[in-house]
Design a protein around this motif. Structure first.
Motif, PDB file in Angstrom:
ATOM      1  N   LEU A 103       0.848  -1.191   0.000  1.00 20.36           N
ATOM      2  CA  LEU A 103       0.000   0.000   0.000  1.00 20.36           C
ATOM      3  C   LEU A 103       0.885   1.243   0.000  1.00 20.36           C
ATOM      4  O   LEU A 103       1.697   1.439   0.902  1.00 20.36           O
ATOM      5  N   MET A 104       0.699   2.077  -1.026  1.00 18.74           N
ATOM      6  CA  MET A 104       1.527   3.272  -1.205  1.00 18.74           C
ATOM      7  C   MET A 104       0.663   4.527  -1.124  1.00 18.74           C
ATOM      8  O   MET A 104      -0.421   4.586  -1.710  1.00 18.74           O
ATOM      9  N   LEU A 105       1.156   5.522  -0.407  1.00 18.27           N
ATOM     10  CA  LEU A 105       0.576   6.859  -0.406  1.00 18.27           C
ATOM     11  C   LEU A 105       1.525   7.778  -1.160  1.00 18.27           C
ATOM     12  O   LEU A 105       2.714   7.822  -0.853  1.00 18.27           O
ATOM     13  N   GLU A 106       1.006   8.500  -2.145  1.00 17.29           N
ATOM     14  CA  GLU A 106       1.800   9.541  -2.796  1.00 17.29           C
ATOM     15  C   GLU A 106       1.000  10.830  -2.785  1.00 17.29           C
ATOM     16  O   GLU A 106      -0.206  10.817  -3.053  1.00 17.29           O
ATOM     17  N   TRP A 107       1.664  11.927  -2.442  1.00 15.48           N
ATOM     18  CA  TRP A 107       0.980  13.216  -2.532  1.00 15.48           C
ATOM     19  C   TRP A 107       1.899  14.263  -3.143  1.00 15.48           C
ATOM     20  O   TRP A 107       3.117  14.176  -3.041  1.00 15.48           O
ATOM     21  N   TYR A 108       1.268  15.222  -3.821  1.00 12.81           N
ATOM     22  CA  TYR A 108       1.985  16.257  -4.552  1.00 12.81           C
ATOM     23  C   TYR A 108       1.343  17.605  -4.265  1.00 12.81           C
ATOM     24  O   TYR A 108       0.123  17.712  -4.114  1.00 12.81           O
ATOM     25  N   ARG A 109       2.176  18.623  -4.221  1.00 15.88           N
ATOM     26  CA  ARG A 109       1.714  19.958  -3.855  1.00 15.88           C
ATOM     27  C   ARG A 109       2.516  20.986  -4.633  1.00 15.88           C
ATOM     28  O   ARG A 109       3.758  20.940  -4.657  1.00 15.88           O
ATOM     29  N   LYS A 110       1.819  21.921  -5.265  1.00 14.80           N
ATOM     30  CA  LYS A 110       2.486  22.967  -6.025  1.00 14.80           C
ATOM     31  C   LYS A 110       2.895  24.129  -5.120  1.00 14.80           C
ATOM     32  O   LYS A 110       2.354  24.320  -4.029  1.00 14.80           O
ATOM     33  N   ASN A 111       3.865  24.912  -5.610  1.00 18.07           N
ATOM     34  CA  ASN A 111       4.329  26.127  -4.926  1.00 18.07           C
ATOM     35  C   ASN A 111       4.792  25.823  -3.494  1.00 18.07           C
ATOM     36  O   ASN A 111       4.370  26.470  -2.532  1.00 18.07           O
ATOM     37  N   ALA A 112       5.639  24.818  -3.385  1.00 16.23           N
ATOM     38  CA  ALA A 112       6.195  24.429  -2.095  1.00 16.23           C
ATOM     39  C   ALA A 112       7.650  24.015  -2.301  1.00 16.23           C
ATOM     40  O   ALA A 112       8.097  23.794  -3.428  1.00 16.23           O
ATOM     41  N   ASP A 113       8.401  23.910  -1.199  1.00 20.52           N
ATOM     42  CA  ASP A 113       9.804  23.517  -1.284  1.00 20.52           C
ATOM     43  C   ASP A 113      10.053  22.290  -0.414  1.00 20.52           C
ATOM     44  O   ASP A 113       9.134  21.745   0.214  1.00 20.52           O
ATOM     45  N   LEU A 114      11.306  21.848  -0.386  1.00 17.32           N
ATOM     46  CA  LEU A 114      11.644  20.614   0.320  1.00 17.32           C
ATOM     47  C   LEU A 114      11.405  20.752   1.826  1.00 17.32           C
ATOM     48  O   LEU A 114      10.976  19.799   2.475  1.00 17.32           O
ATOM     49  N   ASP A 115      11.645  21.933   2.376  1.00 15.09           N
ATOM     50  CA  ASP A 115      11.396  22.124   3.809  1.00 15.09           C
ATOM     51  C   ASP A 115       9.918  21.969   4.141  1.00 15.09           C
ATOM     52  O   ASP A 115       9.559  21.327   5.136  1.00 15.09           O
ATOM     53  N   SER A 116       9.050  22.546   3.321  1.00 13.17           N
ATOM     54  CA  SER A 116       7.616  22.417   3.581  1.00 13.17           C
ATOM     55  C   SER A 116       7.150  20.987   3.371  1.00 13.17           C
ATOM     56  O   SER A 116       6.220  20.520   4.047  1.00 13.17           O
ATOM     57  N   LEU A 117       7.808  20.253   2.466  1.00  9.43           N
ATOM     58  CA  LEU A 117       7.463  18.846   2.267  1.00  9.43           C
ATOM     59  C   LEU A 117       7.825  18.033   3.514  1.00  9.43           C
ATOM     60  O   LEU A 117       7.040  17.187   3.967  1.00  9.43           O
ATOM     61  N   MET A 118       8.993  18.305   4.089  1.00 12.49           N
ATOM     62  CA  MET A 118       9.368  17.622   5.326  1.00 12.49           C
ATOM     63  C   MET A 118       8.412  18.001   6.460  1.00 12.49           C
ATOM     64  O   MET A 118       8.004  17.141   7.252  1.00 12.49           O
ATOM     65  N   ASP A 119       8.059  19.290   6.530  1.00 10.75           N
ATOM     66  CA  ASP A 119       7.104  19.732   7.558  1.00 10.75           C
ATOM     67  C   ASP A 119       5.800  18.945   7.454  1.00 10.75           C
ATOM     68  O   ASP A 119       5.279  18.453   8.466  1.00 10.75           O
ATOM     69  N   GLU A 120       5.262  18.842   6.247  1.00 11.39           N
ATOM     70  CA  GLU A 120       3.959  18.205   6.065  1.00 11.39           C
ATOM     71  C   GLU A 120       4.032  16.698   6.336  1.00 11.39           C
ATOM     72  O   GLU A 120       3.104  16.120   6.914  1.00 11.39           O
ATOM     73  N   THR A 121       5.130  16.080   5.942  1.00 11.46           N
ATOM     74  CA  THR A 121       5.307  14.659   6.211  1.00 11.46           C
ATOM     75  C   THR A 121       5.325  14.405   7.715  1.00 11.46           C
ATOM     76  O   THR A 121       4.656  13.492   8.221  1.00 11.46           O
ATOM     77  N   GLU A 122       6.071  15.221   8.432  1.00 12.18           N
ATOM     78  CA  GLU A 122       6.141  15.085   9.888  1.00 12.18           C
ATOM     79  C   GLU A 122       4.778  15.321  10.531  1.00 12.18           C
ATOM     80  O   GLU A 122       4.365  14.576  11.441  1.00 12.18           O
ATOM     81  N   GLU A 123       4.059  16.335  10.059  1.00 14.70           N
ATOM     82  CA  GLU A 123       2.731  16.638  10.605  1.00 14.70           C
ATOM     83  C   GLU A 123       1.770  15.471  10.381  1.00 14.70           C
ATOM     84  O   GLU A 123       0.970  15.132  11.271  1.00 14.70           O
ATOM     85  N   MET A 124       1.826  14.858   9.202  1.00 19.07           N
ATOM     86  CA  MET A 124       0.938  13.734   8.910  1.00 19.07           C
ATOM     87  C   MET A 124       1.234  12.543   9.812  1.00 19.07           C
ATOM     88  O   MET A 124       0.327  11.942  10.395  1.00 19.07           O
ATOM     89  N   VAL A 125       2.520  12.205   9.955  1.00 16.73           N
ATOM     90  CA  VAL A 125       2.903  11.075  10.809  1.00 16.73           C
ATOM     91  C   VAL A 125       2.436  11.314  12.242  1.00 16.73           C
ATOM     92  O   VAL A 125       1.857  10.428  12.883  1.00 16.73           O
ATOM     93  N   LYS A 126       2.651  12.517  12.744  1.00  9.62           N
ATOM     94  CA  LYS A 126       2.268  12.817  14.124  1.00  9.62           C
ATOM     95  C   LYS A 126       0.751  12.867  14.290  1.00  9.62           C
ATOM     96  O   LYS A 126       0.219  12.484  15.343  1.00  9.62           O
ATOM     97  N   ALA A 127       0.040  13.332  13.265  1.00  6.83           N
ATOM     98  CA  ALA A 127      -1.422  13.383  13.346  1.00  6.83           C
ATOM     99  C   ALA A 127      -2.009  11.980  13.486  1.00  6.83           C
ATOM    100  O   ALA A 127      -2.918  11.748  14.298  1.00  6.83           O
ATOM    101  N   VAL A 128      -1.484  11.036  12.733  1.00  6.73           N
ATOM    102  CA  VAL A 128      -1.960   9.660  12.847  1.00  6.73           C
ATOM    103  C   VAL A 128      -1.530   9.073  14.187  1.00  6.73           C
ATOM    104  O   VAL A 128      -2.300   8.371  14.859  1.00  6.73           O
ATOM    105  N   ARG A 129      -0.317   9.387  14.596  1.00  5.55           N
ATOM    106  CA  ARG A 129       0.204   8.881  15.871  1.00  5.55           C
ATOM    107  C   ARG A 129      -0.644   9.331  17.058  1.00  5.55           C
ATOM    108  O   ARG A 129      -0.742   8.638  18.073  1.00  5.55           O
ATOM    109  N   ARG A 130      -1.286  10.508  16.923  1.00  6.01           N
ATOM    110  CA  ARG A 130      -2.099  11.045  18.017  1.00  6.01           C
ATOM    111  C   ARG A 130      -3.525  10.507  18.047  1.00  6.01           C
ATOM    112  O   ARG A 130      -4.300  10.856  18.941  1.00  6.01           O
ATOM    113  N   GLU A 131      -3.893   9.680  17.067  1.00 10.62           N
ATOM    114  CA  GLU A 131      -5.228   9.076  17.094  1.00 10.62           C
ATOM    115  C   GLU A 131      -5.397   8.274  18.384  1.00 10.62           C
ATOM    116  O   GLU A 131      -4.436   7.645  18.851  1.00 10.62           O
ATOM    117  N   PRO A 132      -6.603   8.277  18.991  1.00 13.84           N
ATOM    118  CA  PRO A 132      -6.791   7.599  20.289  1.00 13.84           C
ATOM    119  C   PRO A 132      -6.314   6.154  20.316  1.00 13.84           C
ATOM    120  O   PRO A 132      -5.707   5.708  21.283  1.00 13.84           O
TER     121      PRO A 132
END
Length: 328
Positions: A103-132
């Protein structure tokens, strides 16, 4: 397989979709059966044949990644898109972290850079991690910030050498490999030798805490653009957690001529490895200049489920894994 862990993975998939939906992403269901799969030398597609009514045959392959289709959608005007679905890679080991159907997740976003990509990846991982259901499940994903390390810094810390002077210097890289107890043959390329050191001295030390490894040597750019201030490197990033590589992201290359050159180099490498070669996807090359400034990531959902549940093997978080289906 473990039924309770399968339920938790299903909950993780829902949480991932919710994360991207709430941020204005649109889910795409791109084709899994295509005429021209990726060119990567070390990935092998599953091949089959599509036969039209009346008998006209068409060679076809299951996708190793939805990347090509997603980029064509971006060029057509889409923005903030994700695809969460199965991908297929043949000649993979039936081991603790691989399955030929995953199972693969791929996402793409325009007008962003590598730092914002790392930010969003980290936010997603932590958001799932915080599920009850996930709270308390895994100490491998802490609340603190994920570490960010360039390839140069990783080589300095873990291999005890400076990477930049070794770039494109095969003999210098070979000497470092020998110092690390590796064997080097005449047929080994610079990249072959690089990975002998990386896999033995560096990668095993990256998962002690969540770590983004970025700024790769340009020869390993894949579909990433070169770094603006130093063309010897590429804007590529990988995420390691708990000893697993979870994500592989790029600031996307949009130069069709450069991408054609890389595809032809990959074809030549496939020939040297005795593998099949197929035509370059010309529709993708035509689309690249229309993508604009885009970043994207491929993220392994099954491996993420291993971390969330504490599973020791990918076989425990996949219903009827390849090991179950095909081993005798």
């Amino acid at each position: 397989m473990n039924i309770e862990w399968l339920k938790q993975k299903a909950a993780a998939v829902k949480a991932i979709r919710q994360f991207f939906d709430e941020r204005g992403y649109t889910e795409m269901h791109t084709p899994r059966l295509v005429g021209l799969p990726g060119q990567e030398p070390h990935l092998e597609p599953f091949w089959t044949e599509v036969i039209e009514q009346g008998g006209a045959p068409h060679p076809a392959a299951l996708v190793t990644s939805p990347e090509y289709s997603m980029k064509k959608l971006l060029a057509a005007g889409m923005d903030r898109i994700y695809d969460l679905g199965p991908c297929f890679r043949n000649e993979e080991p039936f081991d603790g972290s691989h399955d030929p159907e995953f199972l693969m997740l791929e996402w793409y976003r325009k007008n962003a850079d590598l730092d914002s990509l790392m930010d969003e990846t980290e936010e997603m991982v932590k958001a799932v991690r915080r599920e009850p259901w996930a709270v308390g499940q895994s100490s491998l994903i802490p609340d603190g910030p994920f570490r960010r390390v360039t390839c140069e810094e990783a080589w300095r810390m873990y291999a005890g050498t400076e990477l930049a002077p070794l770039l494109e210097d095969r003999e210098a890289m070979a000497r470092v490999a020998l110092e690390h107890g590796q064997t080097v043959s005449e047929s080994d390329s610079w990249d072959d030798i690089y990975f002998k050191i990386f896999l033995s001295a560096i990668e095993p030390k990256l998962g002690s805490e969540p770590t983004f490894l970025y700024r790769y040597p340009a020869s390993q750019a894949a579909l990433a653009r070169r770094t603006t201030n130093d063309q010897r490197f590429a804007d590529r990033v990988e995420l390691y957690i708990g000893g697993l590589e979870l994500a592989n992201g790029f600031a996307e290359l949009t130069d069709a001529n450069e991408q054609r050159k890389r595809f032809l180099e990959e074809q030549e490498m496939r020939r040297k490895l005795g593998k099949d070669v197929w035509p370059v996807d010309e529709a993708l090359l035509r689309a690249l200049p229309d993508m604009g400034n885009t970043v994207g990531t491929a993220f392994g959902v099954d491996r993420f489920a291993m971390l969330l549940t504490g599973a020791a093997s990918i076989n425990e978080v996949i219903p009827f894994s390849a090991r179950e289906r095909f081993s005798r």
